[in-house]
Design a protein around this motif. Structure first.
Motif, PDB file in Angstrom:
ATOM      1  N   GLY A 148       6.078  48.825  44.295  1.00  0.00           N
ATOM      2  CA  GLY A 148       5.836  47.394  44.461  1.00  0.00           C
ATOM      3  C   GLY A 148       7.076  46.722  45.030  1.00  0.00           C
ATOM      4  N   THR A 149       7.217  45.437  44.754  1.00  0.00           N
ATOM      5  CA  THR A 149       8.400  44.722  45.223  1.00  0.00           C
ATOM      6  C   THR A 149       9.636  45.282  44.529  1.00  0.00           C
ATOM      7  N   PRO A 150      10.810  45.132  45.136  1.00  0.00           N
ATOM      8  CA  PRO A 150      12.026  45.620  44.479  1.00  0.00           C
ATOM      9  C   PRO A 150      12.209  45.051  43.072  1.00  0.00           C
ATOM     10  N   GLN A 151      11.906  43.754  42.878  1.00  0.00           N
ATOM     11  CA  GLN A 151      12.054  43.136  41.566  1.00  0.00           C
ATOM     12  C   GLN A 151      11.095  43.742  40.551  1.00  0.00           C
ATOM     13  N   ALA A 152       9.864  43.966  40.958  1.00  0.00           N
ATOM     14  CA  ALA A 152       8.863  44.531  40.052  1.00  0.00           C
ATOM     15  C   ALA A 152       9.207  45.968  39.688  1.00  0.00           C
ATOM     16  N   VAL A 153       9.635  46.758  40.662  1.00  0.00           N
ATOM     17  CA  VAL A 153       9.986  48.156  40.396  1.00  0.00           C
ATOM     18  C   VAL A 153      11.192  48.231  39.463  1.00  0.00           C
ATOM     19  N   GLU A 154      12.178  47.384  39.674  1.00  0.00           N
ATOM     20  CA  GLU A 154      13.345  47.381  38.783  1.00  0.00           C
ATOM     21  C   GLU A 154      12.964  46.965  37.372  1.00  0.00           C
ATOM     22  N   ALA A 155      12.123  45.931  37.253  1.00  0.00           N
ATOM     23  CA  ALA A 155      11.687  45.477  35.925  1.00  0.00           C
ATOM     24  C   ALA A 155      10.885  46.566  35.219  1.00  0.00           C
ATOM     25  N   ALA A 156       9.999  47.229  35.948  1.00  0.00           N
ATOM     26  CA  ALA A 156       9.205  48.306  35.357  1.00  0.00           C
ATOM     27  C   ALA A 156      10.103  49.469  34.944  1.00  0.00           C
ATOM     28  N   SER A 157      11.059  49.819  35.774  1.00  0.00           N
ATOM     29  CA  SER A 157      11.977  50.915  35.461  1.00  0.00           C
ATOM     30  C   SER A 157      12.804  50.607  34.218  1.00  0.00           C
ATOM     31  N   ARG A 158      13.325  49.389  34.129  1.00  0.00           N
ATOM     32  CA  ARG A 158      14.111  48.977  32.942  1.00  0.00           C
ATOM     33  C   ARG A 158      13.243  48.999  31.690  1.00  0.00           C
ATOM     34  N   THR A 159      12.023  48.509  31.815  1.00  0.00           N
ATOM     35  CA  THR A 159      11.115  48.461  30.672  1.00  0.00           C
ATOM     36  C   THR A 159      10.797  49.867  30.177  1.00  0.00           C
ATOM     37  N   LEU A 160      10.467  50.754  31.086  1.00  0.00           N
ATOM     38  CA  LEU A 160      10.143  52.127  30.686  1.00  0.00           C
ATOM     39  C   LEU A 160      11.362  52.841  30.099  1.00  0.00           C
ATOM     40  N   ALA A 161      12.541  52.596  30.659  1.00  0.00           N
ATOM     41  CA  ALA A 161      13.758  53.206  30.122  1.00  0.00           C
ATOM     42  C   ALA A 161      14.074  52.676  28.729  1.00  0.00           C
ATOM     43  N   GLY A 162      13.688  51.442  28.428  1.00  0.00           N
ATOM     44  CA  GLY A 162      13.901  50.879  27.102  1.00  0.00           C
ATOM     45  C   GLY A 162      12.889  51.364  26.080  1.00  0.00           C
ATOM     46  N   ALA A 163      11.701  51.760  26.549  1.00  0.00           N
ATOM     47  CA  ALA A 163      10.630  52.162  25.641  1.00  0.00           C
ATOM     48  C   ALA A 163      10.540  53.673  25.437  1.00  0.00           C
ATOM     49  N   PHE A 164      11.044  54.445  26.406  1.00  0.00           N
ATOM     50  CA  PHE A 164      10.921  55.902  26.360  1.00  0.00           C
ATOM     51  C   PHE A 164      12.237  56.535  26.803  1.00  0.00           C
ATOM     52  N   THR A 165      12.372  57.810  26.528  1.00  0.00           N
ATOM     53  CA  THR A 165      13.484  58.570  27.087  1.00  0.00           C
ATOM     54  C   THR A 165      13.099  58.910  28.519  1.00  0.00           C
ATOM     55  N   THR A 166      13.952  58.528  29.473  1.00  0.00           N
ATOM     56  CA  THR A 166      13.596  58.697  30.879  1.00  0.00           C
ATOM     57  C   THR A 166      14.679  59.432  31.647  1.00  0.00           C
ATOM     58  N   ARG A 167      14.246  60.031  32.741  1.00  0.00           N
ATOM     59  CA  ARG A 167      15.159  60.586  33.735  1.00  0.00           C
ATOM     60  C   ARG A 167      14.721  60.023  35.079  1.00  0.00           C
TER      61      ARG A 167
END
Length: 114
Positions: free
Chosen positions: A76-95
């Motif tokens: 999606g947009t850069p802002q949406a992708v960054e927000a989604a990435s931060r959210t997922l990294a906060g909720a799960f263990t991510t790589r």
């Protein structure tokens, strides 16, 4: 709200894993336009309307736990992708498995582990 969409593709895991990931993102993006539903699918997709400035997640651990690894691609947009990435990294263990950028869109791939 804009008419921009965030597309989330989930590869691996079961339907409950997909629902946990969607629940984590709902705190930022609201309810998706479509939900992962097919029990037998190996790849699932959810689409969210993306605000120009996605809000911060109120409860980053709202997603729950995963039963197995799930590869998540957000586009999606850069802002949406960054927000989604931060959210997922906060909720799960991510790589972070990489990102690609275009003129108007960004794509990022994450591996979520239990």
């Amino acid at each position: 709200m804009s008419d921009t969409q965030l597309t989330v593709t989930l590869d691996g895991g079961g339907i409950e894993d997909a629902r946990a990931i969607v629940r984590a993102l709902e705190g930022v993006f609201g309810a998706p336009g479509d939900l992962p539903a097919d029990e037998g699918a190996t790849v699932r997709t959810a689409t969210f309307d993306s605000p120009d400035a996605p809000r911060a997640a109120s409860d980053p651990a709202a997603g729950g736990t995963l039963s197995t690894e799930v590869t998540v691609t957000v586009q999606g947009t850069p802002q949406a992708v960054e927000a989604a990435s931060r959210t997922l990294a906060g909720a799960f263990t991510t790589r972070d498995d990489g990102a690609a950028s275009g003129d108007q869109e960004r794509e990022r791939q994450l591996l979520l582990v239990p």
